[in-house]
Design a protein around this motif. Structure first.
Motif, PDB file in Angstrom:
ATOM      1  N   VAL A  27       0.693  -1.243   0.072  1.00  0.00           N
ATOM      2  CA  VAL A  27      -0.105  -0.036  -0.045  1.00  0.00           C
ATOM      3  C   VAL A  27       0.800   1.200   0.046  1.00  0.00           C
ATOM      4  CG1 VAL A  27      -1.544   1.197   1.447  1.00  0.00           C
ATOM      5  CG2 VAL A  27      -1.861  -1.158   1.178  1.00  0.00           C
ATOM      6  N   GLU A  28       0.634   2.166  -1.094  1.00  0.00           N
ATOM      7  CA  GLU A  28       1.259   3.424  -0.964  1.00  0.00           C
ATOM      8  C   GLU A  28       0.290   4.488  -0.909  1.00  0.00           C
ATOM      9  OE1 GLU A  28       5.015   4.636  -3.385  1.00  0.00           O
ATOM     10  OE2 GLU A  28       3.119   5.648  -4.357  1.00  0.00           O
ATOM     11  N   ARG A  38       3.925  14.902  -7.382  1.00  0.00           N
ATOM     12  CA  ARG A  38       4.313  14.048  -5.936  1.00  0.00           C
ATOM     13  C   ARG A  38       4.810  15.177  -5.074  1.00  0.00           C
ATOM     14  NH1 ARG A  38       4.570   8.376  -4.112  1.00  0.00           N
ATOM     15  NH2 ARG A  38       4.171   8.062  -6.322  1.00  0.00           N
ATOM     16  N   THR A  41       5.362  11.321  -0.050  1.00  0.00           N
ATOM     17  CA  THR A  41       4.892  10.099   0.217  1.00  0.00           C
ATOM     18  C   THR A  41       4.697   9.802   1.590  1.00  0.00           C
ATOM     19  OG1 THR A  41       6.583   9.277  -1.507  1.00  0.00           O
ATOM     20  CG2 THR A  41       5.842   7.706  -0.123  1.00  0.00           C
ATOM     21  N   SER A  44       4.332   4.061   2.724  1.00  0.00           N
ATOM     22  CA  SER A  44       4.653   2.876   1.509  1.00  0.00           C
ATOM     23  C   SER A  44       5.002   1.755   2.563  1.00  0.00           C
ATOM     24  CB  SER A  44       5.873   3.417   0.606  1.00  0.00           C
ATOM     25  OG  SER A  44       5.838   2.544  -0.232  1.00  0.00           O
ATOM     26  N   ARG A  70      -3.700  10.061  -2.516  1.00  0.00           N
ATOM     27  CA  ARG A  70      -3.828   8.941  -3.239  1.00  0.00           C
ATOM     28  C   ARG A  70      -3.425   7.706  -2.623  1.00  0.00           C
ATOM     29  NH1 ARG A  70      -0.892   7.249  -8.544  1.00  0.00           N
ATOM     30  NH2 ARG A  70      -2.088   5.778  -8.910  1.00  0.00           N
ATOM     31  N   LEU A  72      -2.791   3.786  -3.106  1.00  0.00           N
ATOM     32  CA  LEU A  72      -2.957   2.569  -4.166  1.00  0.00           C
ATOM     33  C   LEU A  72      -2.516   1.471  -3.550  1.00  0.00           C
ATOM     34  CD1 LEU A  72      -3.052   2.283  -7.153  1.00  0.00           C
ATOM     35  CD2 LEU A  72      -0.764   3.035  -7.274  1.00  0.00           C
ATOM     36  N   GLY A  73      -3.014   0.445  -4.225  1.00  0.00           N
ATOM     37  CA  GLY A  73      -2.676  -1.112  -3.940  1.00  0.00           C
ATOM     38  C   GLY A  73      -2.858  -1.773  -5.055  1.00  0.00           C
ATOM     39  N   GLU A  77      -7.614   1.622  -5.721  1.00  0.00           N
ATOM     40  CA  GLU A  77      -7.195   3.077  -5.753  1.00  0.00           C
ATOM     41  C   GLU A  77      -8.277   3.924  -5.439  1.00  0.00           C
ATOM     42  OE1 GLU A  77      -5.475   6.027  -9.194  1.00  0.00           O
ATOM     43  OE2 GLU A  77      -5.813   3.876  -9.731  1.00  0.00           O
ATOM     44  N   GLU A  78      -7.699   4.655  -4.337  1.00  0.00           N
ATOM     45  CA  GLU A  78      -8.630   5.645  -3.740  1.00  0.00           C
ATOM     46  C   GLU A  78      -8.136   7.228  -3.674  1.00  0.00           C
ATOM     47  OE1 GLU A  78     -11.813   5.140  -1.915  1.00  0.00           O
ATOM     48  OE2 GLU A  78     -11.696   3.106  -2.150  1.00  0.00           O
ATOM     49  N   THR A  79      -8.731   8.115  -4.080  1.00  0.00           N
ATOM     50  CA  THR A  79      -8.302   9.481  -3.943  1.00  0.00           C
ATOM     51  C   THR A  79      -9.316  10.320  -2.826  1.00  0.00           C
ATOM     52  OG1 THR A  79      -9.441  10.192  -5.871  1.00  0.00           O
ATOM     53  CG2 THR A  79      -7.127   9.460  -6.097  1.00  0.00           C
TER      54      THR A  79
END
Length: 86
Positions: A27-28, A38, A41, A44, A70, A72-73, A77-79
């Motif tokens: 997951v990031e 970007r 981060t 992560s 954001r 992301l995996g 993906e969710e924002t």
């Protein structure tokens, strides 16, 4: 990915974000400016199934304005939008 709390964050303060994946995976969570660059981060890591990962979104170096958070995996993906105010 629930809304980060608080959503309007005073510069120099921080917001907390929580992410939970249904299955074990990488997951990031990253923060982007409105140009798509970007800027941070947030986390992560690899999570276990149903594990909640909490992270701090630091705003000390961010300019006022809107940002996109954001998560992301491989299976999601969710924002979410976050606003930094001075």
């Amino acid at each position: 990915l629930p809304l980060p709390g608080p959503n309007a964050v005073a510069a120099g303060q921080s917001a907390t974000v929580a992410v939970r994946a249904r299955k074990a995976q990488r997951v990031e969570v990253a923060l982007f400016n409105t140009l798509g660059q970007r800027v941070q981060t947030v986390v992560s890591t690899t999570t276990a199934a149903q594990e909640t990962v909490r992270a701090r979104v630091a705003t000390e170096t961010l300019a006022s304005g809107a940002y996109i958070l954001r998560a992301l995996g491989p299976s999601f993906e969710e924002t979410r939008r976050i606003t930094v105010v001075r």
